[in-house]
Scaffold this motif. Structure first.
Motif, PDB file in Angstrom:
ATOM      1  N   HIS A   1      19.998 145.179  34.037  1.00 48.57           N
ATOM      2  CA  HIS A   1      20.594 145.437  35.353  1.00 48.57           C
ATOM      3  C   HIS A   1      20.482 144.169  36.210  1.00 48.57           C
ATOM      4  O   HIS A   1      19.426 143.541  36.266  1.00 48.57           O
ATOM      5  CB  HIS A   1      19.888 146.604  36.043  1.00 48.57           C
ATOM      6  CG  HIS A   1      20.609 147.124  37.252  1.00 48.57           C
ATOM      7  ND1 HIS A   1      20.612 146.462  38.467  1.00 48.57           N
ATOM      8  CD2 HIS A   1      21.367 148.243  37.430  1.00 48.57           C
ATOM      9  CE1 HIS A   1      21.321 147.158  39.343  1.00 48.57           C
ATOM     10  NE2 HIS A   1      21.794 148.246  38.742  1.00 48.57           N
ATOM     11  N   PRO A   2      21.565 143.768  36.899  1.00 44.63           N
ATOM     12  CA  PRO A   2      21.534 142.501  37.652  1.00 44.63           C
ATOM     13  C   PRO A   2      20.506 142.475  38.785  1.00 44.63           C
ATOM     14  O   PRO A   2      20.088 141.384  39.216  1.00 44.63           O
ATOM     15  CB  PRO A   2      22.961 142.368  38.197  1.00 44.63           C
ATOM     16  CG  PRO A   2      23.543 143.753  38.135  1.00 44.63           C
ATOM     17  CD  PRO A   2      22.899 144.411  36.964  1.00 44.63           C
ATOM     18  N   ASP A   3      20.114 143.660  39.276  1.00 46.29           N
ATOM     19  CA  ASP A   3      19.154 143.686  40.384  1.00 46.29           C
ATOM     20  C   ASP A   3      17.707 143.837  39.922  1.00 46.29           C
ATOM     21  O   ASP A   3      16.786 143.823  40.755  1.00 46.29           O
ATOM     22  CB  ASP A   3      19.477 144.837  41.344  1.00 46.29           C
ATOM     23  CG  ASP A   3      20.682 144.537  42.219  1.00 46.29           C
ATOM     24  OD1 ASP A   3      20.963 143.334  42.423  1.00 46.29           O
ATOM     25  OD2 ASP A   3      21.337 145.474  42.692  1.00 46.29           O
ATOM     26  N   LYS A   4      17.504 143.991  38.631  1.00 52.82           N
ATOM     27  CA  LYS A   4      16.133 144.182  38.130  1.00 52.82           C
ATOM     28  C   LYS A   4      15.204 143.026  38.549  1.00 52.82           C
ATOM     29  O   LYS A   4      14.075 143.274  39.011  1.00 52.82           O
ATOM     30  CB  LYS A   4      16.169 144.301  36.605  1.00 52.82           C
ATOM     31  CG  LYS A   4      14.823 144.561  35.944  1.00 52.82           C
ATOM     32  CD  LYS A   4      14.478 146.021  35.936  1.00 52.82           C
ATOM     33  CE  LYS A   4      13.276 146.307  35.034  1.00 52.82           C
ATOM     34  NZ  LYS A   4      12.980 147.751  34.958  1.00 52.82           N
ATOM     35  N   PRO A   5      15.626 141.768  38.412  1.00 52.67           N
ATOM     36  CA  PRO A   5      14.730 140.668  38.820  1.00 52.67           C
ATOM     37  C   PRO A   5      14.344 140.745  40.296  1.00 52.67           C
ATOM     38  O   PRO A   5      13.206 140.447  40.667  1.00 52.67           O
ATOM     39  CB  PRO A   5      15.548 139.404  38.522  1.00 52.67           C
ATOM     40  CG  PRO A   5      16.538 139.825  37.489  1.00 52.67           C
ATOM     41  CD  PRO A   5      16.879 141.243  37.817  1.00 52.67           C
ATOM     42  N   ARG A   6      15.297 141.149  41.128  1.00 56.23           N
ATOM     43  CA  ARG A   6      14.991 141.219  42.555  1.00 56.23           C
ATOM     44  C   ARG A   6      13.928 142.258  42.837  1.00 56.23           C
ATOM     45  O   ARG A   6      13.004 142.027  43.628  1.00 56.23           O
ATOM     46  CB  ARG A   6      16.269 141.533  43.347  1.00 56.23           C
ATOM     47  CG  ARG A   6      16.012 141.737  44.825  1.00 56.23           C
ATOM     48  CD  ARG A   6      17.279 141.547  45.638  1.00 56.23           C
ATOM     49  NE  ARG A   6      18.294 142.545  45.334  1.00 56.23           N
ATOM     50  CZ  ARG A   6      18.429 143.697  46.006  1.00 56.23           C
ATOM     51  NH1 ARG A   6      17.595 143.984  46.983  1.00 56.23           N
ATOM     52  NH2 ARG A   6      19.386 144.535  45.703  1.00 56.23           N
ATOM     53  N   TYR A   7      14.032 143.414  42.197  1.00 55.29           N
ATOM     54  CA  TYR A   7      13.037 144.462  42.429  1.00 55.29           C
ATOM     55  C   TYR A   7      11.657 144.034  41.929  1.00 55.29           C
ATOM     56  O   TYR A   7      10.635 144.304  42.563  1.00 55.29           O
ATOM     57  CB  TYR A   7      13.472 145.766  41.757  1.00 55.29           C
ATOM     58  CG  TYR A   7      14.790 146.308  42.272  1.00 55.29           C
ATOM     59  CD1 TYR A   7      15.117 146.226  43.625  1.00 55.29           C
ATOM     60  CD2 TYR A   7      15.720 146.898  41.409  1.00 55.29           C
ATOM     61  CE1 TYR A   7      16.326 146.710  44.110  1.00 55.29           C
ATOM     62  CE2 TYR A   7      16.926 147.394  41.879  1.00 55.29           C
ATOM     63  CZ  TYR A   7      17.229 147.293  43.225  1.00 55.29           C
ATOM     64  OH  TYR A   7      18.416 147.784  43.696  1.00 55.29           O
TER      65      TYR A   7
END
Length: 766
Positions: free
Chosen positions: A84-90
């Motif tokens: 998921h593209p937002d996984k690193p941000r979380y």
């Protein structure tokens, strides 16, 4: 509901109202609760809630908030699949929350886990991911934190490595570039301090200087980088030091005036900037650049001093001249300061469309160019040619129209006096070679201790205080402090001004503009007070006044009164304030009334306030002069709340006074305690009601540096007004300094009062 929470969080960060952050958390909790577990936006709502909880923790320090922030951020990171593209941000957000808790509690498990999740964030983010540099930079931050705790060289070496990767990946004009460079500089500097590796120090200087010189990024970040650059450059012979100081000076107005909320970190930055400006002046003096030193110090006093109090800014004048330009500049500057790539809230509010690195650079570059265009337009306006630029000495020299202005600079690199004379654009430099910064600080500390022992500072609010018995004579301590000031500070200045013998005739004026710890010392009382009282004293040579800035001495464009009469408002202590009565206050008012009645031809009308805050503010706005005889209070933790105690125990505070829009001129006589007292939270800046009165528009202020005795005030008041009103004509507020000079001299010599009683009275302004 999530968007509402985001907007509330934005407003909290702008205004600091806790009700906004509490409500943001509440509505974001509702958003999380109403969203099914398998809903694609569930992680985003959880992360928003975590951000709000972390923000409240940073403000209030409640451990329950940080524990819950970690929990919901972990939930947000668990829900999305690995691709998921937002996984690193979380994952990165989990690391941020864990780092905050580690810094509060020091649990090594938190910092170890923060490193692991941020390593995962870096690993999962593709090389061309727009946030990849930020994840690398943040990983370097936690590695540096663990190194500082454990001293493992592998951590600091790896921190430098990943931060170098972040710097390489991020485009040159990206708004996050200065942050990445600064963090790299911090890691290199830390390595130098641990290993004494000069190569690391040189590389740290390169990183900090590149960050400070960047054309992009928040000005506050670049100013912090410049301050670090200066710190490093002082450790080794570095030709870059002069450039570092110059750049820091240029960045101070940008970081200070933008209309941003003065949160603690911003306020702390400006305090450190004030220190550096004094060091910059000392550096300029060492190089023989006397004009540059004066210009730097005036910038410090007029920008930093004002912004620490949230007072007037350069934008106020522009607003009155061209509100459209002012509003454009305010908005663009705010977006530049807040619009870095770290601002996830801004990205989320862009309909979840992530900007690429190139798009972020383009947007920020456009804002920067727009700001420069606006500044060019502003500087075309008459009188605003040097808007947000330091005033030159030729522009400042007219401040000495009524007498020499002596700036006292206290720096860790030397103490100096800089004298401006009305007839010359050249600055007279007087090295104070016999006193050091540490000695000035010790004098200040000794004075504070002396006043505390005599009950003059212990009470935050008094005027009728009685002396406390002590085992030693406070006068002996005062004599020592005042003799040091005479020998090492005042006498060298008088010699340079060719004032080496007491003047038996009309005394000239001298205006003292002290900086740093000089700001809290009674320069006006300096002298040798031997047993026979025959030693030289500053008061034998000149009449002393103080000024917070050179600009404050500019002559008003018109007199305080436009007619042949003037109105004097008096404010005696109200009867309903519940505090100790001040018999002396009524005696003072009686002296003024008697004097006016005995000279009915004097063109002065007297009005008496009922003592409410609203009435006093009205009287200040409508009258020409004001005399306040009440209890004074200096708030040690919030300078803006310092002021005068009025009816019902309410305070006329500094924050109320500085909002006044009154015509320029007139006298404010503050016959109250501690109205020119400093503040322990801002130990290098004189923040008080008296200087606030100048900003409100009064031309001169009579005030007190510490608490006064109720029986002394009427004697001084009677003498001052007798001199000001002696010829029956319209009095001139610019004669108040002379009147106070002789009133205090009479109190000291004829009434034989102790030093603590007479040395408190000071004159500020014209």
């Amino acid at each position: 509901m999530n968007n509402l929470g985001t907007a509330l969080l934005n407003r909290f960060e702008r205004r600091g109202n806790l009700a906004n952050i509490d409500r943001a958390i509440s509505v974001e909790e509702d958003a999380v609760r109403l969203t099914p577990h398998d809903h694609p936006d569930k992680p985003r709502y959880l992360s928003s809630l975590g951000t709000a909880l972390l923000t409240r923790f940073e403000r209030l320090g409640n451990l329950a908030d940080i524990d819950r922030a970690i929990s919901v951020e972990e939930d947000a990171a668990r829900l999305p699949p690995h691709d998921h593209p937002d996984k690193p941000r979380y994952l990165n957000n989990v690391g941020t929350a864990l780092l905050n808790r580690f810094e509060r509690l020091g649990n090594l498990a938190d910092i170890d886990r923060a490193i692991l999740v941020r390593e995962d964030a870096v690993r999962l983010a593709p090389h061309d991911h727009p946030d990849k540099p930020r994840y690398l930079n943040n990983l370097g931050t936690v590695l540096l934190t663990r190194f500082k705790r454990l001293g493992n060289l592998a951590d600091i070496d790896r921190a430098i490595s990943v931060e170098e990767d972040a710097v390489r990946l991020i485009p040159h004009d990206h708004p996050d570039k200065p942050t990445c460079l600064s963090n790299l500089g911090s890691s290199l500097f830390t390595r130098f301090k641990h290993l004494h590796d000069v190569a690391s120090l040189n590389n740290a200087i390169l990183a900090f200087s590149a960050a400070a010189r960047s054309s992009a990024g928040p000005s506050s970040v670049r100013l912090r980088a410049a301050l670090q650059w200066i710190r490093c450059a002082h450790l080794i012979p570095s030709e870059s030091l002069l450039n570092a100081y110059a750049l820091a000076i240029d960045l101070i107005p940008q970081a200070a005036w933008l209309g941003l909320p003065l949160q603690d970190r911003h306020r702390e930055l400006l305090v450190r900037a004030a220190d550096v400006v004094r060091d910059a002046a000392a550096d300029a003096l060492a190089r023989g650049y006397y004009n540059t030193a004066v210009e730097r110090l005036e910038l410090s006093r007029s920008v930093v001093w004002s912004q620490l109090l949230q007072l007037r800014t350069p934008l106020d004048e522009l607003q009155s001249r061209d509100s459209t330009l002012a509003n454009r500049l305010r908005q663009v500057s705010y977006e530049l300061e807040q619009g870095s790539g770290n601002d996830m809230i801004r990205i989320e509010m862009k309909n979840d469309i992530k900007l690429s690195l190139e798009e972020q650079v383009g947007r920020y570059y456009g804002l920067a160019m727009e700001r420069e265009t606006i500044l060019s337009e502003v500087r075309c306006l008459p009188g605003l040619e040097r808007f947000l630029l330091p005033k030159t000495v030729s522009q400042l020299a007219p401040s000495a129209h009524s007498g020499p202005v002596v700036i006292l600079n206290a720096s860790q690199y030397g103490c100096d006096a800089l004298v401006l004379l009305a007839e010359s654009d050249d600055v007279l430099h007087v090295p104070l070679a016999d006193i050091t910064y540490d000695q000035v600080q010790k004098l200040q500390e000794s004075l504070n201790q002396l006043l505390s022992e005599n009950g003059r500072v212990l009470s935050p609010m008094d005027r009728a205080i009685e002396f406390s018995p002590i085992n030693r004579s406070p006068d002996e301590s005062f004599k020592l402090i005042l003799s040091v000031l005479w020998k090492k500070v005042v006498r060298p200045v008088l010699d340079a001004l060719a004032l080496s013998t007491p003047n038996a005739g009309e005394l000239s004026r001298v205006f003292w503009c002290p900086t740093g710890p000089f700001s809290f010392l009674p320069i006006h009382a300096a002298g040798l007070y031997d047993d026979a009282d025959t030693g030289p004293k500053l008061s034998d040579f000149v009449i002393s006044s103080y000024t917070p800035t050179l600009s404050a001495l500019a002559l008003p464009s018109h007199e305080g009164t436009t007619a042949n009469t003037m109105c004097l408002a008096v404010v005696p202590q109200p009867a309903s304030d519940g505090l100790t009565r001040l018999p002396g206050a009524q005696i003072e008012i009686g002296h003024i009334k008697t004097m006016l009645q005995s000279s009915p031809s004097t063109p002065v009308s007297l009005v008496e306030s009922i003592g409410t805050v609203d009435d006093v503010l009205t009287k200040m706005k409508e009258s020409d002069w004001i005399h306040i005889a009440c209890h004074g209070v200096q708030n040690a933790h919030s300078p803006l709340d310092s002021g005068i105690v009025l009816a019902g125990g309410r305070h006329l505070m500094l924050r109320d006074v500085i909002k006044l829009a009154r015509r320029r001129g007139g006298l404010a006589f503050l016959s109250a305690c501690q109205t020119a007292t400093g503040n322990e939270d801002l130990p290098k800046e004189a923040v008080n009601l008296a200087t606030g009165m100048l900003l409100a528009g009064y031309g001169g202020v009579v005030s007190t540096m510490w608490s006064i005795k109720d029986s002394d005030a009427p004697e001084v008041v009677k003498s001052v007004y007798e001199q000001l009103f002696q010829d029956g004509n319209l009095p001139d507020y610019r004669q108040a300094a002379k009147a106070l000079h002789y009133a205090v001299k009479r109190l000291r010599e004829e009434h034989n009062v102790p030093f603590v009683s007479w040395a408190s009275f000071v004159h500020i302004g014209l």
